[in-house]
Design a protein around this motif. Structure first.
Motif, PDB file in Angstrom:
ATOM      1  N   TRP A   1       0.838  -1.181   0.000  1.00  0.00           N
ATOM      2  CA  TRP A   1       0.000   0.000   0.000  1.00  0.00           C
ATOM      3  C   TRP A   1       0.872   1.229   0.000  1.00  0.00           C
ATOM      4  N   ASP A   2       0.465   2.216  -0.714  1.00  0.00           N
ATOM      5  CA  ASP A   2       1.117   3.517  -0.685  1.00  0.00           C
ATOM      6  C   ASP A   2       0.819   4.130   0.682  1.00  0.00           C
ATOM      7  N   GLY A   3       1.862   4.538   1.392  1.00  0.00           N
ATOM      8  CA  GLY A   3       1.701   5.088   2.735  1.00  0.00           C
ATOM      9  C   GLY A   3       0.735   6.256   2.814  1.00  0.00           C
ATOM     10  N   LYS A   4       0.686   7.072   1.786  1.00  0.00           N
ATOM     11  CA  LYS A   4      -0.206   8.228   1.787  1.00  0.00           C
ATOM     12  C   LYS A   4      -1.663   7.814   1.605  1.00  0.00           C
ATOM     13  N   LYS A   5      -1.887   6.747   0.868  1.00  0.00           N
ATOM     14  CA  LYS A   5      -3.243   6.311   0.560  1.00  0.00           C
ATOM     15  C   LYS A   5      -3.823   5.355   1.599  1.00  0.00           C
ATOM     16  N   ALA A   6      -2.990   4.825   2.478  1.00  0.00           N
ATOM     17  CA  ALA A   6      -3.427   3.798   3.426  1.00  0.00           C
ATOM     18  C   ALA A   6      -4.595   4.237   4.298  1.00  0.00           C
ATOM     19  N   PRO A   7      -4.547   5.407   4.948  1.00  0.00           N
ATOM     20  CA  PRO A   7      -5.680   5.789   5.802  1.00  0.00           C
ATOM     21  C   PRO A   7      -7.004   5.864   5.039  1.00  0.00           C
ATOM     22  N   LYS A   8      -6.952   6.384   3.823  1.00  0.00           N
ATOM     23  CA  LYS A   8      -8.175   6.477   3.022  1.00  0.00           C
ATOM     24  C   LYS A   8      -8.675   5.085   2.636  1.00  0.00           C
ATOM     25  N   ALA A   9      -7.761   4.191   2.287  1.00  0.00           N
ATOM     26  CA  ALA A   9      -8.148   2.834   1.910  1.00  0.00           C
ATOM     27  C   ALA A   9      -8.736   2.082   3.102  1.00  0.00           C
ATOM     28  N   VAL A  10      -8.125   2.220   4.282  1.00  0.00           N
ATOM     29  CA  VAL A  10      -8.646   1.560   5.481  1.00  0.00           C
ATOM     30  C   VAL A  10     -10.042   2.090   5.794  1.00  0.00           C
ATOM     31  N   ALA A  11     -10.231   3.391   5.686  1.00  0.00           N
ATOM     32  CA  ALA A  11     -11.553   3.986   5.940  1.00  0.00           C
ATOM     33  C   ALA A  11     -12.589   3.452   4.954  1.00  0.00           C
TER      34      ALA A  11
ATOM     35  N   GLN B   1     -13.476  -5.234  12.487  1.00  0.00           N
ATOM     36  CA  GLN B   1     -12.571  -4.089  12.518  1.00  0.00           C
ATOM     37  C   GLN B   1     -11.563  -4.234  11.388  1.00  0.00           C
ATOM     38  N   VAL B   2     -11.432  -3.189  10.592  1.00  0.00           N
ATOM     39  CA  VAL B   2     -10.467  -3.174   9.509  1.00  0.00           C
ATOM     40  C   VAL B   2      -9.235  -2.416   9.995  1.00  0.00           C
ATOM     41  N   ARG B   3      -8.087  -3.063   9.885  1.00  0.00           N
ATOM     42  CA  ARG B   3      -6.835  -2.426  10.272  1.00  0.00           C
ATOM     43  C   ARG B   3      -5.818  -2.645   9.180  1.00  0.00           C
ATOM     44  N   GLY B   4      -4.784  -1.881   9.238  1.00  0.00           N
ATOM     45  CA  GLY B   4      -3.721  -2.143   8.289  1.00  0.00           C
ATOM     46  C   GLY B   4      -3.145  -0.877   7.747  1.00  0.00           C
ATOM     47  N   PRO B   5      -2.211  -0.991   6.911  1.00  0.00           N
ATOM     48  CA  PRO B   5      -1.532  -2.228   6.550  1.00  0.00           C
ATOM     49  C   PRO B   5      -0.468  -2.609   7.568  1.00  0.00           C
ATOM     50  N   LEU B   6      -0.141  -3.895   7.595  1.00  0.00           N
ATOM     51  CA  LEU B   6       0.943  -4.401   8.432  1.00  0.00           C
ATOM     52  C   LEU B   6       2.001  -5.016   7.522  1.00  0.00           C
ATOM     53  N   THR B   7       3.240  -4.842   7.888  1.00  0.00           N
ATOM     54  CA  THR B   7       4.305  -5.551   7.184  1.00  0.00           C
ATOM     55  C   THR B   7       4.306  -6.996   7.682  1.00  0.00           C
ATOM     56  N   THR B   8       4.987  -7.870   6.986  1.00  0.00           N
ATOM     57  CA  THR B   8       5.068  -9.259   7.443  1.00  0.00           C
ATOM     58  C   THR B   8       5.692  -9.345   8.836  1.00  0.00           C
ATOM     59  N   PRO B   9       6.786  -8.634   9.131  1.00  0.00           N
ATOM     60  CA  PRO B   9       7.316  -8.691  10.500  1.00  0.00           C
ATOM     61  C   PRO B   9       6.318  -8.191  11.548  1.00  0.00           C
ATOM     62  N   GLN B  10       5.553  -7.160  11.226  1.00  0.00           N
ATOM     63  CA  GLN B  10       4.545  -6.675  12.169  1.00  0.00           C
ATOM     64  C   GLN B  10       3.454  -7.719  12.390  1.00  0.00           C
ATOM     65  N   LEU B  11       3.024  -8.371  11.315  1.00  0.00           N
ATOM     66  CA  LEU B  11       2.005  -9.412  11.426  1.00  0.00           C
ATOM     67  C   LEU B  11       2.525 -10.585  12.245  1.00  0.00           C
ATOM     68  N   VAL B  12       3.743 -11.013  11.982  1.00  0.00           N
ATOM     69  CA  VAL B  12       4.343 -12.112  12.734  1.00  0.00           C
ATOM     70  C   VAL B  12       4.422 -11.754  14.213  1.00  0.00           C
ATOM     71  N   GLN B  13       4.798 -10.525  14.514  1.00  0.00           N
ATOM     72  CA  GLN B  13       4.877 -10.082  15.906  1.00  0.00           C
ATOM     73  C   GLN B  13       3.500 -10.129  16.566  1.00  0.00           C
ATOM     74  N   GLU B  14       2.485  -9.676  15.865  1.00  0.00           N
ATOM     75  CA  GLU B  14       1.133  -9.682  16.417  1.00  0.00           C
ATOM     76  C   GLU B  14       0.626 -11.103  16.632  1.00  0.00           C
ATOM     77  N   LEU B  15       0.851 -11.975  15.668  1.00  0.00           N
ATOM     78  CA  LEU B  15       0.417 -13.362  15.806  1.00  0.00           C
ATOM     79  C   LEU B  15       1.167 -14.056  16.937  1.00  0.00           C
ATOM     80  N   SER B  16       2.451 -13.791  17.046  1.00  0.00           N
ATOM     81  CA  SER B  16       3.254 -14.382  18.120  1.00  0.00           C
ATOM     82  C   SER B  16       2.779 -13.897  19.480  1.00  0.00           C
ATOM     83  N   ARG B  17       2.416 -12.635  19.571  1.00  0.00           N
ATOM     84  CA  ARG B  17       1.914 -12.069  20.826  1.00  0.00           C
ATOM     85  C   ARG B  17       0.602 -12.756  21.215  1.00  0.00           C
ATOM     86  N   ASP B  18      -0.285 -12.999  20.250  1.00  0.00           N
ATOM     87  CA  ASP B  18      -1.548 -13.692  20.535  1.00  0.00           C
ATOM     88  C   ASP B  18      -1.286 -15.096  21.070  1.00  0.00           C
TER      89      ASP B  18
END
Length: 138
Positions: A6-16, A36-53
């Motif tokens: 995702w383009d960093g500038k467009k991400a908030p609009k896309a999530v909304a 709940q729609v969230r994002g974007p997450l990088t793969t390392p961020q997703l792995v960290q979140e899944l590991s935390r769960d």
């Protein structure tokens, strides 16, 4: 969840935009809970979140994390499902082996929907329908 760039500038609009679609769909279908729609997450961020769960200590409340992958041997019809399910759908062309290894280390289970490989645009919908058939919702 869908893996994408995702383009960093467009991400908030896309999530909304996606959240508005989720809100409308939940109202139309009279859902008690709005996704709940969230994002974007990088793969390392997703792995960290899944590991935390997973590390939260309460395995009974940990979600089932499923990742659609064309080389998976487990079928969606055979895997155990928790009350909460996280579904990971990769981009066209699939999720790479190193990325899949990282997701598996975080508790994701590679699954297949059947003998054919579906396009990203339809894979999530088909997987969610299959999950719905396996729950008490239907």
């Amino acid at each position: 969840m869908c893996v994408a760039k995702w383009d960093g500038k467009k991400a908030p609009k896309a999530v909304a935009k996606w959240q508005a679609a989720a809100d409308s769909a939940a109202k139309q279908s009279r859902r008690a809970r709005i996704p709940q729609v969230r994002g974007p997450l990088t793969t390392p961020q997703l792995v960290q979140e899944l590991s935390r769960d997973r590390a939260s200590g309460d395995s009974a409340s940990a979600p089932t994390v499923l990742v659609l992958h064309e080389e998976a041997t487990a079928s969606i019809k055979d895997v155990p499902l928790a009350d909460d399910v996280v579904l990971l759908v990769g981009p066209e062309g699939g999720i790479g082996n190193s990325e899949l290894d990282r997701l598996k280390e975080a508790g994701a289970m590679p699954i297949k929907l059947g003998p054919e490989v579906l396009r990203t645009a339809s894979a999530a919908m088909v997987a969610l329908a299959a999950i719905g058939m396996r729950t008490q919702r239907w």
